[in-house]
Structures are given as C-alpha cells and as structure tokens.
Design a protein around this motif. Structure first.
Motif, PDB file in Angstrom:
ATOM      1  N   MET A  30      45.825 -76.392  18.051  1.00 31.62           N
ATOM      2  CA  MET A  30      44.783 -75.693  17.361  1.00 31.62           C
ATOM      3  C   MET A  30      45.093 -75.639  16.099  1.00 31.62           C
ATOM      4  SD  MET A  30      42.842 -72.923  19.800  1.00 31.62           S
ATOM      5  CE  MET A  30      42.025 -72.155  18.304  1.00 31.62           C
ATOM      6  N   SER A  34      43.881 -78.052  12.751  1.00 34.83           N
ATOM      7  CA  SER A  34      43.093 -77.556  11.574  1.00 34.83           C
ATOM      8  C   SER A  34      43.798 -77.795  10.133  1.00 34.83           C
ATOM      9  CB  SER A  34      43.266 -75.935  11.774  1.00 34.83           C
ATOM     10  OG  SER A  34      44.602 -75.481  11.495  1.00 34.83           O
ATOM     11  N   ASN A 216      34.723 -60.493  20.740  1.00 33.91           N
ATOM     12  CA  ASN A 216      34.689 -61.824  21.428  1.00 33.91           C
ATOM     13  C   ASN A 216      33.443 -61.971  22.259  1.00 33.91           C
ATOM     14  OD1 ASN A 216      37.408 -62.474  20.823  1.00 33.91           O
ATOM     15  ND2 ASN A 216      38.417 -61.338  22.457  1.00 33.91           N
ATOM     16  N   THR A 233      30.969 -65.474  17.270  1.00 34.00           N
ATOM     17  CA  THR A 233      31.052 -66.295  18.276  1.00 34.00           C
ATOM     18  C   THR A 233      29.980 -67.341  18.514  1.00 34.00           C
ATOM     19  OG1 THR A 233      30.217 -64.483  19.634  1.00 34.00           O
ATOM     20  CG2 THR A 233      32.699 -64.633  19.678  1.00 34.00           C
ATOM     21  N   LEU A 236      30.378 -69.929  15.990  1.00 31.34           N
ATOM     22  CA  LEU A 236      31.493 -70.849  16.411  1.00 31.34           C
ATOM     23  C   LEU A 236      30.892 -71.782  17.682  1.00 31.34           C
ATOM     24  CD1 LEU A 236      34.204 -71.863  16.396  1.00 31.34           C
ATOM     25  CD2 LEU A 236      34.805 -70.552  18.071  1.00 31.34           C
ATOM     26  N   ASN A 237      29.903 -71.390  18.414  1.00 29.85           N
ATOM     27  CA  ASN A 237      29.506 -72.395  19.176  1.00 29.85           C
ATOM     28  C   ASN A 237      28.456 -73.182  18.404  1.00 29.85           C
ATOM     29  OD1 ASN A 237      28.219 -72.928  22.166  1.00 29.85           O
ATOM     30  ND2 ASN A 237      26.622 -72.337  21.030  1.00 29.85           N
ATOM     31  N   VAL A 240      30.593 -75.902  16.778  1.00 37.47           N
ATOM     32  CA  VAL A 240      31.241 -76.962  17.618  1.00 37.47           C
ATOM     33  C   VAL A 240      30.205 -78.165  17.874  1.00 37.47           C
ATOM     34  CG1 VAL A 240      32.281 -77.392  19.422  1.00 37.47           C
ATOM     35  CG2 VAL A 240      33.222 -75.602  18.151  1.00 37.47           C
ATOM     36  N   ASP A 252      36.407 -77.677  13.440  1.00 33.44           N
ATOM     37  CA  ASP A 252      36.234 -76.926  14.433  1.00 33.44           C
ATOM     38  C   ASP A 252      37.391 -75.849  14.988  1.00 33.44           C
ATOM     39  OD1 ASP A 252      33.897 -78.208  14.624  1.00 33.44           O
ATOM     40  OD2 ASP A 252      34.253 -79.583  16.156  1.00 33.44           O
ATOM     41  N   MET A 253      38.698 -76.635  14.745  1.00 33.41           N
ATOM     42  CA  MET A 253      39.726 -75.959  15.069  1.00 33.41           C
ATOM     43  C   MET A 253      40.069 -74.780  13.960  1.00 33.41           C
ATOM     44  SD  MET A 253      40.836 -76.873  17.800  1.00 33.41           S
ATOM     45  CE  MET A 253      40.863 -78.430  18.917  1.00 33.41           C
ATOM     46  N   ALA A 256      37.756 -71.859  14.814  1.00 26.72           N
ATOM     47  CA  ALA A 256      38.237 -71.188  16.039  1.00 26.72           C
ATOM     48  C   ALA A 256      39.182 -70.350  15.931  1.00 26.72           C
ATOM     49  CB  ALA A 256      38.793 -72.384  17.200  1.00 26.72           C
ATOM     50  N   ALA A 260      39.257 -66.108  15.988  1.00 29.40           N
ATOM     51  CA  ALA A 260      40.327 -65.375  16.876  1.00 29.40           C
ATOM     52  C   ALA A 260      41.081 -64.610  16.025  1.00 29.40           C
ATOM     53  CB  ALA A 260      40.961 -66.474  17.608  1.00 29.40           C
TER      54      ALA A 260
END
Length: 285
Positions: A30, A34, A216, A233, A236-237, A240, A252-253, A256, A260
């Motif tokens: 990841m 990135s 989360n 969250t 992020l979905n 992607v 995307d990475m 993410a 996080a």
C-alpha cells in the motif's frame, strides 16, 4: 542446555520475523504503491519499489479524487468522520461510566436482569437494527445527518461501554462508597470525586474500542448517511469503485492509508493502555 535454549530462541525469533513480514507485506504494498507515479505502475509490478517519491497521488486522494459524482477528494469525508467519531466516543463512554456506577454501587431490584439485557445488546448484529434505527431517525428528523450517525453509534456502543465500566467498578471496595455516604457525599458527588478519578485505565479502553469501531464502520455510514454526511469509509469505497478512464491504484492506496491513519495512530500512541485497562479491574483490591 544453554545451546538448546539459544537454538530455541533463534527459532522463535525467525518465526516471529516471518510472521511480522507476512502481516506487514500488505502495508508495504500500500505505502510503496501510494508513492509511485502512474508510469511506474504501468511499467512495474506491486513489488517494485518507487524509483522516486511522488506525493501527487496523496494530494489527489485528499483534495481532487472523484468519490462518485463529486471530485473534491477525501477531505470533506475525513472531517465528517471526525465530527461523528469524537462526540459519539465521548458520549457513549460517559454514559457507560454512569451506567457501570449505577449497576455496581447503587443496586436495585432487577439490576442483574437489566445488566443481562445490556450484555445481549453486545451480540446483536448491525443488520438486525437497521430498520428500527431508520424508523427512529426518520421520526426524529435526523436521517442523512451527522447527528443521526452520532446517535446511532452512541446507542449501539452503550452496551459495550457499560460492560467495560461495570466490570471495572465491581473491583472498587463497597466500603469506600459506604464511607462516602456516611460522610454526606451524594449520588453524583461519589461518582465525580471518587470513581471518575480512578477510571482513567478503563476510559482508555472505551475510547480506543469505540473510536476504532466508529471510525471503521461502513454499514451504518452507507445506510444512514446522506451525500454531505458520508464518513470516510463510504467515501473510500466510492473512490475505489469510481473510474474516470485510467484506474489510478496509487490514488486508491493513498486514500486507503488516509482512512486508516487515525486508528493506526490511536493504537500506536495508546495501544499499550488497552490491555492495562482491561486487566486493571481484575487486579484491583
């Protein structure tokens, strides 16, 4: 004996190192991805380290990536999660502390049955409460709002925080509470001046537990949030699954990792207090 012990230690270290590499490998993929530009991604593979660090994917993920119909990056949704998580964590922890105090040192008829019902709440899956929660939020005119998400997480988290504080306060000697009553201390005075000052370990447990669960969470966010109140969250979905031509895995990475980072920092800074807090009630007195 010494040689056998040293060989055993070497084998243990090798095993631990192998497990650490196994679990850290996805993080390496990841992070390295990135920082790659799009040309490096096309000409290499996931294991290829970046030839030069490129912060463009991070900038785009934060402020320019498309998350559905909007292309303003993860920043507004990150702030939505902050506005949702902080009050929900604080409120559920404070209510849990109050409940634990009542269930242990101000016992009444049916207290054990009430605590049993609260424990059952810890095992109710998210999916089972979606329709009742949606009905309640609609009647309160809180649907598709950050305030509604805060309310949902507070209600769902009370069972866990109550259990944590109840198990902690059980270890507080009852004689201490009785002595305070004899000295004229009332209900709230005992709670504020005696129990809260010794509750830092279990407060840390609740803060870490609740923050991780709330930050989360995806299901409550995707069901109860509106376009302007989506947590990170859900964003992020959408990031992607949104494609506008070339698929940018580096963006995307980066997105993410941004999503996080808060929970990762919480565990790095305060993770050691989690186990201490859980065991503090067991060794008290």
């Amino acid at each position: 004996m010494a040689s056998k012990l040293s060989v055993g230690r070497v084998l243990i270290y090798i095993l631990l190192l192998a497990m650490a590499v196994y679990f850290l490998f996805p993080l390496y993929v990841m992070v390295s991805t990135s920082f790659k530009d799009i040309d490096t991604l096309r000409n290499g593979n996931l294991l290829t380290p970046p030839t030069s660090l490129s912060f463009a994917p991070w900038v785009k993920a934060w402020s320019g990536a498309c998350t559905g119909v909007r292309c303003d990056g993860m920043q507004p949704y990150f702030m939505n999660s902050v506005r949702m998580a902080i009050p929900a964590v604080l409120l559920s922890s404070i209510i849990g502390a109050f409940n634990g105090y009542v269930l242990t040192h101000w016992r009444f008829r049916g207290v054990d049955a009430l605590f049993t019902m609260l424990l059952v709440g810890c095992f109710i899956p998210f999916q089972a409460i979606l329709l009742p929660m949606a009905t309640m939020l609609g009647r309160l005119d809180l649907a598709n709002t950050t305030t509604g998400l805060v309310l949902v997480h507070v209600i769902y988290g009370i069972a866990f925080t109550t259990m944590f504080f109840r198990n902690f306060y059980v270890g507080v000697p009852g004689e201490l509470i009785k002595a305070a009553r004899i000295d004229g201390a009332g209900f709230f005075t005992i709670f504020v001046r005696i129990l809260l000052p010794i509750s830092l370990p279990i407060f840390m447990v609740c803060l870490i537990w609740q923050f991780t669960q709330i930050w989360n969470d995806f299901l409550f966010g995707v069901v109860f949030a509106g376009t302007d109140s989506m947590p990170i969250t859900v964003a992020l979905n959408n990031l992607v699954n949104t494609s506008t031509g070339v698929k940018e895995y580096n963006v995307d990475m980066a997105g993410a990792i941004i999503a996080a980072l808060p929970t990762l920092l919480v565990y790095i800074v305060a993770g050691r207090y989690f186990v201490r807090g859980l065991t503090a009630g067991a060794v008290k007195g």
